[in-house]
Design a protein around this motif. Structure first.
Motif, PDB file in Angstrom:
ATOM      1  N   ALA A 132     -18.757  56.761  60.945  1.00 35.42           N
ATOM      2  CA  ALA A 132     -17.890  55.756  61.558  1.00 35.42           C
ATOM      3  C   ALA A 132     -17.219  54.883  60.502  1.00 35.42           C
ATOM      4  O   ALA A 132     -16.067  54.467  60.673  1.00 35.42           O
ATOM      5  N   ALA A 133     -17.917  54.634  59.391  1.00 36.18           N
ATOM      6  CA  ALA A 133     -17.380  53.740  58.377  1.00 36.18           C
ATOM      7  C   ALA A 133     -16.384  54.431  57.453  1.00 36.18           C
ATOM      8  O   ALA A 133     -15.369  53.846  57.076  1.00 36.18           O
ATOM      9  N   ILE A 134     -16.652  55.693  57.115  1.00 36.75           N
ATOM     10  CA  ILE A 134     -15.821  56.354  56.100  1.00 36.75           C
ATOM     11  C   ILE A 134     -14.805  57.307  56.710  1.00 36.75           C
ATOM     12  O   ILE A 134     -13.842  57.709  56.056  1.00 36.75           O
ATOM     13  N   GLY A 135     -15.004  57.681  57.954  1.00 34.17           N
ATOM     14  CA  GLY A 135     -14.031  58.553  58.600  1.00 34.17           C
ATOM     15  C   GLY A 135     -14.489  60.005  58.685  1.00 34.17           C
ATOM     16  O   GLY A 135     -15.446  60.422  58.035  1.00 34.17           O
ATOM     17  N   GLU A 136     -13.782  60.774  59.474  1.00 27.79           N
ATOM     18  CA  GLU A 136     -14.157  62.162  59.762  1.00 27.79           C
ATOM     19  C   GLU A 136     -14.092  63.049  58.527  1.00 27.79           C
ATOM     20  O   GLU A 136     -14.947  63.913  58.315  1.00 27.79           O
ATOM     21  N   TYR A 137     -13.074  62.874  57.705  1.00 31.99           N
ATOM     22  CA  TYR A 137     -12.840  63.817  56.614  1.00 31.99           C
ATOM     23  C   TYR A 137     -13.830  63.644  55.461  1.00 31.99           C
ATOM     24  O   TYR A 137     -14.155  64.615  54.778  1.00 31.99           O
ATOM     25  N   HIS A 138     -14.302  62.431  55.243  1.00 33.83           N
ATOM     26  CA  HIS A 138     -15.214  62.178  54.131  1.00 33.83           C
ATOM     27  C   HIS A 138     -16.675  62.124  54.571  1.00 33.83           C
ATOM     28  O   HIS A 138     -17.548  61.794  53.772  1.00 33.83           O
ATOM     29  N   ARG A 139     -16.963  62.452  55.782  1.00 34.06           N
ATOM     30  CA  ARG A 139     -18.318  62.290  56.320  1.00 34.06           C
ATOM     31  C   ARG A 139     -19.294  63.252  55.654  1.00 34.06           C
ATOM     32  O   ARG A 139     -18.903  64.234  54.995  1.00 34.06           O
ATOM     33  N   VAL A 140     -20.577  63.005  55.844  1.00 35.04           N
ATOM     34  CA  VAL A 140     -21.647  63.876  55.369  1.00 35.04           C
ATOM     35  C   VAL A 140     -22.498  64.241  56.574  1.00 35.04           C
ATOM     36  O   VAL A 140     -23.197  63.388  57.131  1.00 35.04           O
ATOM     37  N   ALA A 141     -22.427  65.500  56.988  1.00 40.56           N
ATOM     38  CA  ALA A 141     -23.148  65.955  58.174  1.00 40.56           C
ATOM     39  C   ALA A 141     -24.644  66.074  57.864  1.00 40.56           C
ATOM     40  O   ALA A 141     -25.050  66.134  56.701  1.00 40.56           O
ATOM     41  N   PRO A 142     -25.482  66.106  58.893  1.00 32.51           N
ATOM     42  CA  PRO A 142     -26.926  66.262  58.661  1.00 32.51           C
ATOM     43  C   PRO A 142     -27.224  67.500  57.816  1.00 32.51           C
ATOM     44  O   PRO A 142     -26.743  68.595  58.106  1.00 32.51           O
ATOM     45  N   GLY A 143     -27.987  67.309  56.759  1.00 32.56           N
ATOM     46  CA  GLY A 143     -28.352  68.416  55.881  1.00 32.56           C
ATOM     47  C   GLY A 143     -27.345  68.721  54.796  1.00 32.56           C
ATOM     48  O   GLY A 143     -27.624  69.528  53.900  1.00 32.56           O
ATOM     49  N   ALA A 144     -26.177  68.092  54.833  1.00 32.95           N
ATOM     50  CA  ALA A 144     -25.151  68.337  53.818  1.00 32.95           C
ATOM     51  C   ALA A 144     -25.352  67.412  52.621  1.00 32.95           C
ATOM     52  O   ALA A 144     -26.043  66.390  52.701  1.00 32.95           O
ATOM     53  N   VAL A 145     -24.733  67.791  51.512  1.00 27.68           N
ATOM     54  CA  VAL A 145     -24.770  66.986  50.290  1.00 27.68           C
ATOM     55  C   VAL A 145     -23.349  66.924  49.744  1.00 27.68           C
ATOM     56  O   VAL A 145     -22.725  67.961  49.529  1.00 27.68           O
ATOM     57  N   ARG A 146     -22.833  65.722  49.538  1.00 30.18           N
ATOM     58  CA  ARG A 146     -21.466  65.574  49.027  1.00 30.18           C
ATOM     59  C   ARG A 146     -21.479  64.789  47.718  1.00 30.18           C
ATOM     60  O   ARG A 146     -22.203  63.809  47.578  1.00 30.18           O
ATOM     61  N   THR A 147     -20.675  65.254  46.770  1.00 28.90           N
ATOM     62  CA  THR A 147     -20.516  64.585  45.483  1.00 28.90           C
ATOM     63  C   THR A 147     -19.198  63.823  45.494  1.00 28.90           C
ATOM     64  O   THR A 147     -18.130  64.428  45.444  1.00 28.90           O
ATOM     65  N   PHE A 148     -19.276  62.506  45.574  1.00 30.15           N
ATOM     66  CA  PHE A 148     -18.079  61.667  45.606  1.00 30.15           C
ATOM     67  C   PHE A 148     -17.667  61.318  44.179  1.00 30.15           C
ATOM     68  O   PHE A 148     -18.441  60.736  43.421  1.00 30.15           O
ATOM     69  N   LEU A 149     -16.441  61.667  43.831  1.00 31.31           N
ATOM     70  CA  LEU A 149     -15.896  61.274  42.541  1.00 31.31           C
ATOM     71  C   LEU A 149     -15.420  59.823  42.612  1.00 31.31           C
ATOM     72  O   LEU A 149     -15.591  59.165  43.641  1.00 31.31           O
ATOM     73  N   THR A 150     -14.805  59.340  41.568  1.00 30.01           N
ATOM     74  CA  THR A 150     -14.314  57.965  41.572  1.00 30.01           C
ATOM     75  C   THR A 150     -13.045  57.853  42.420  1.00 30.01           C
ATOM     76  O   THR A 150     -12.434  58.851  42.788  1.00 30.01           O
ATOM     77  N   GLU A 151     -12.659  56.622  42.733  1.00 33.16           N
ATOM     78  CA  GLU A 151     -11.437  56.311  43.459  1.00 33.16           C
ATOM     79  C   GLU A 151     -11.389  57.009  44.828  1.00 33.16           C
ATOM     80  O   GLU A 151     -10.429  57.681  45.189  1.00 33.16           O
ATOM     81  N   VAL A 152     -12.439  56.835  45.598  1.00 33.18           N
ATOM     82  CA  VAL A 152     -12.487  57.389  46.958  1.00 33.18           C
ATOM     83  C   VAL A 152     -11.477  56.660  47.838  1.00 33.18           C
ATOM     84  O   VAL A 152     -11.374  55.438  47.804  1.00 33.18           O
ATOM     85  N   ASP A 153     -10.712  57.434  48.618  1.00 31.15           N
ATOM     86  CA  ASP A 153      -9.715  56.851  49.525  1.00 31.15           C
ATOM     87  C   ASP A 153      -9.975  57.375  50.939  1.00 31.15           C
ATOM     88  O   ASP A 153      -9.429  58.397  51.353  1.00 31.15           O
ATOM     89  N   PRO A 154     -10.820  56.692  51.704  1.00 28.13           N
ATOM     90  CA  PRO A 154     -11.162  57.178  53.046  1.00 28.13           C
ATOM     91  C   PRO A 154      -9.962  57.285  53.982  1.00 28.13           C
ATOM     92  O   PRO A 154     -10.008  58.044  54.966  1.00 28.13           O
ATOM     93  N   ALA A 155      -8.879  56.545  53.710  1.00 31.52           N
ATOM     94  CA  ALA A 155      -7.723  56.550  54.606  1.00 31.52           C
ATOM     95  C   ALA A 155      -6.846  57.782  54.411  1.00 31.52           C
ATOM     96  O   ALA A 155      -5.947  58.028  55.222  1.00 31.52           O
ATOM     97  N   TRP A 156      -7.080  58.559  53.358  1.00 33.52           N
ATOM     98  CA  TRP A 156      -6.229  59.724  53.071  1.00 33.52           C
ATOM     99  C   TRP A 156      -7.056  60.987  53.259  1.00 33.52           C
ATOM    100  O   TRP A 156      -7.990  61.251  52.515  1.00 33.52           O
ATOM    101  N   SER A 157      -6.702  61.784  54.241  1.00 35.13           N
ATOM    102  CA  SER A 157      -7.494  62.968  54.574  1.00 35.13           C
ATOM    103  C   SER A 157      -7.547  63.974  53.429  1.00 35.13           C
ATOM    104  O   SER A 157      -8.575  64.605  53.183  1.00 35.13           O
ATOM    105  N   LYS A 158      -6.436  64.140  52.686  1.00 36.50           N
ATOM    106  CA  LYS A 158      -6.410  65.122  51.606  1.00 36.50           C
ATOM    107  C   LYS A 158      -7.317  64.724  50.443  1.00 36.50           C
ATOM    108  O   LYS A 158      -7.692  65.571  49.622  1.00 36.50           O
ATOM    109  N   ASP A 159      -7.675  63.437  50.377  1.00 37.26           N
ATOM    110  CA  ASP A 159      -8.566  63.008  49.307  1.00 37.26           C
ATOM    111  C   ASP A 159      -9.957  63.617  49.465  1.00 37.26           C
ATOM    112  O   ASP A 159     -10.673  63.790  48.479  1.00 37.26           O
ATOM    113  N   ALA A 160     -10.323  63.955  50.698  1.00 34.87           N
ATOM    114  CA  ALA A 160     -11.675  64.453  50.955  1.00 34.87           C
ATOM    115  C   ALA A 160     -11.980  65.730  50.177  1.00 34.87           C
ATOM    116  O   ALA A 160     -13.122  65.964  49.771  1.00 34.87           O
TER     117      ALA A 160
END
Length: 561
Positions: A210-238
């Motif tokens: 809910a806070a970061i949005g659909e495109y940047h979310r982390v589903a149960p059991g998933a692992v995501r590596t976030f680089l610097t300059e995260v832009d939750p408002a831009w879907s292509k950034d995901a």
């Protein structure tokens, strides 16, 4: 590393928060590490021989008031396979904080394949010093985050001062022993190169989504590596922030979780040194002190009438000469390693310039293709409107663009009717762990489009091969740069490594289910990875398709290091 022959095998940069005596803590942890390896840890200034092949050198820089401003502890191990050099450098600031870097350089003595890893010292420093990265704490194990802690995690992800990746994992819906074991192994290897977080339950997963949005979310059991300059408002950034699904983390045959540590450690090694660490210089205070001691000793030597006195003077002079000889040897060895490092940096610079030139040429070519396609689409729309077919001139559903990863590319292979991919998926997915994964995935997509376009042309009666297809200007054809196409391998390559170029094919194409493939497309030409796509032209055969038998890193040839 950018180049496989770079001596810099690993580098970690840590920010140590306010401490009463950061140098004392750093020396203490370093001494514990050295004692474990050698049984002793002399940390006084100068050169210290720890064994027959290992030399420890300590330096310090002082401010005008006599307080320490910077220290360097350097261990050189001249082993038969290579010279291994571990350097700990730290600089302190007025607010009692400090910047610290640990680097490992490897200078091979031959062609033996070496696999240098992160020094264990890094984990010890993280555990003892409590370093930070912006608002994030660096830890050995992931920090549990519940729903109430999501806002703080979002602040970490979006903080502009953060310079290290953030790894966010989410607990799976059901307990999974293999998942937990793999996450624990990966996180321990990531310590010091990323901040680590674990979404503790489904409530935390939902709150994070809910806070970061659909495109940047982390589903149960998933692992995501976030680089610097995260832009939750831009879907292509995901797509910049790579993730592993619970299926891949839980598959015993899938080793993609190794890529978590490889990725963040590569980013850590390639990160530029902060100015304070980059510009600090350490005077040769050891050599100056020894030279002063020699001058004083020589001045004190007086002619003696007694034989015993003469012998004593000779022994003192011999000791001084031996000390001077040792200093010269150390200086020569340091100069040699510095020259090898400089040569490697020069090679990397040359390769980077060539790659930038190549990327620019490809970008201009892609821009030209886009402009041609836009102009052609405008003409077709105008003709449709002139015929009154206004609805047909509007595209309601926008087609997807190029894939952002090889994993996404694999999910879209059914798009190509004229291409059948028999390649091993895991080799292709190895490319997703590299820094140029998005570029190579986009180029691989265009390569498959070109092969599919050729297969369609062959069905419509085109008599040439794929090379002729790429050099023709037929309207609507998707081409591939002919400079990045090789139709055959050299005789030497096939005689020595031909077995590597036998790949799976459909049984109708060959009853053995395998066939030799020499034709290949080059996704890159620089670096040790330089991905390739090997294919077999069966458009005139039983399948009527192009069979792609390999997508992955460069295979062995005469130019392979």
């Amino acid at each position: 590393m950018t180049l496989s022959n770079s001596p810099l095998a690993h580098r970690t940069i840590l920010t140590v928060p306010h401490a009463a005596s950061p140098f004392q803590d750093i020396r203490r942890v370093s001494a514990q590490w050295l004692t474990t390896k050698f049984g002793s840890a002399p940390l006084t200034s100068g050169h210290h021989h720890l064994d027959e092949v290992s030399v420890l050198t300590n330096h310090a820089v002082y401010l005008a008031d006599g307080s320490e401003h910077a220290i360097r502890v350097r261990l050189r191990e001249d082993r038969p396979d290579a010279t291994w050099r571990t350097t700990i450098t730290a600089v302190a600031f007025e607010d009692s904080s400090a910047l610290l870097t640990v680097s490992l350089e490897v200078f091979p003595n031959g062609d033996a394949q070496l696999s240098p890893g992160r020094p264990r010292l890094v984990r010890d420093l993280v555990q003892e010093l409590g370093p930070t990265d912006g608002p994030a704490r660096l830890t050995l194990l992931p920090q549990n985050v519940d729903a109430e802690g999501i806002d703080a995690l979002i602040d970490v992800l979006c903080d502009p001062t953060r310079r290290l990746p953030v790894i966010v994992a989410a607990q799976p819906l059901r307990p999974n022993t293999l998942w937990s074991k793999r996450l624990d192994q990966a996180m321990r290897q990531c310590a010091g190169a990323a901040s680590l977080y674990l979404l503790a339950d489904t409530e935390a997963v939902d709150a994070f989504r809910a806070a970061i949005g659909e495109y940047h979310r982390v589903a149960p059991g998933a692992v995501r590596t976030f680089l610097t300059e995260v832009d939750p408002a831009w879907s292509k950034d995901a797509s910049r922030h790579r993730f592993l699904t619970v299926a891949r983390m839980s598959d015993p045959q899938d080793r993609a979780y190794f890529g978590l540590a490889r990725t963040v450690q590569r980013l850590s090694t390639e990160a530029p040194l902060p100015e304070a660490l980059r510009t600090i210089t350490f005077p040769d205070d050891v050599g100056q002190r020894h030279r002063a001691e020699r001058e004083a000793a020589l001045a004190s030597v007086k002619p003696s009438e007694e034989l015993a006195g003469i012998r004593k003077d000779v022994e003192e002079l011999k000791a001084l000469l031996a000390q001077a000889d040792e200093e010269l040897k150390e200086a020569a060895r340091t100069a040699d390693l510095s020259a090898r490092t400089a040569a490697s940096l020069e090679e990397q610079l040359h390769a980077a310039v060539e790659r930038a030139d190549g990327d620019m040429e490809e970008a201009l070519r892609a821009l030209d293709d886009v402009e041609r396609a836009r102009a052609e689409a405008d003409i077709l729309r105008r003709r449709l409107r002139e015929e009154g077919r206004y609805d047909d001139a509007v595209v309601v559903e926008q087609p997807p663009g190029v894939p952002d990863s090889f994993e996404e590319l694999w999910e879209r292979l059914e798009t190509f009717e004229g291409v059948r991919v028999t390649a091993v998926k895991s080799r292709a997915l190895e490319l997703d762990e590299t820094e140029r994964a998005r570029v190579w995935a986009a180029k691989a997509w265009n390569a498959l489009r070109a092969l599919d376009s050729y297969a369609q042309a062959a069905r419509e009666g085109f008599n040439g091969g794929f090379y002729q297809h790429c050099t023709s200007d037929r309207p609507g054809a998707v081409n591939w740069p002919h400079k990045q196409l090789a139709t055959v391998e050299s005789d030497t390559t096939m005689n020595r490594w031909g077995a590597e170029r036998i790949f799976a094919v459909p049984l109708e194409a060959d009853s053995s289910g395998r066939k030799e493939m020499q034709a290949h497309l080059k996704l890159d030409s620089k670096g040790s990875t330089s991905p390739r796509i090997y294919f077999l032209d069966d458009t005139k055969g039983v399948t009527g398709q192009v069979i792609v038998g390999y997508v992955g890193p460069h295979l062995t040839n005469t130019k392979t290091n």
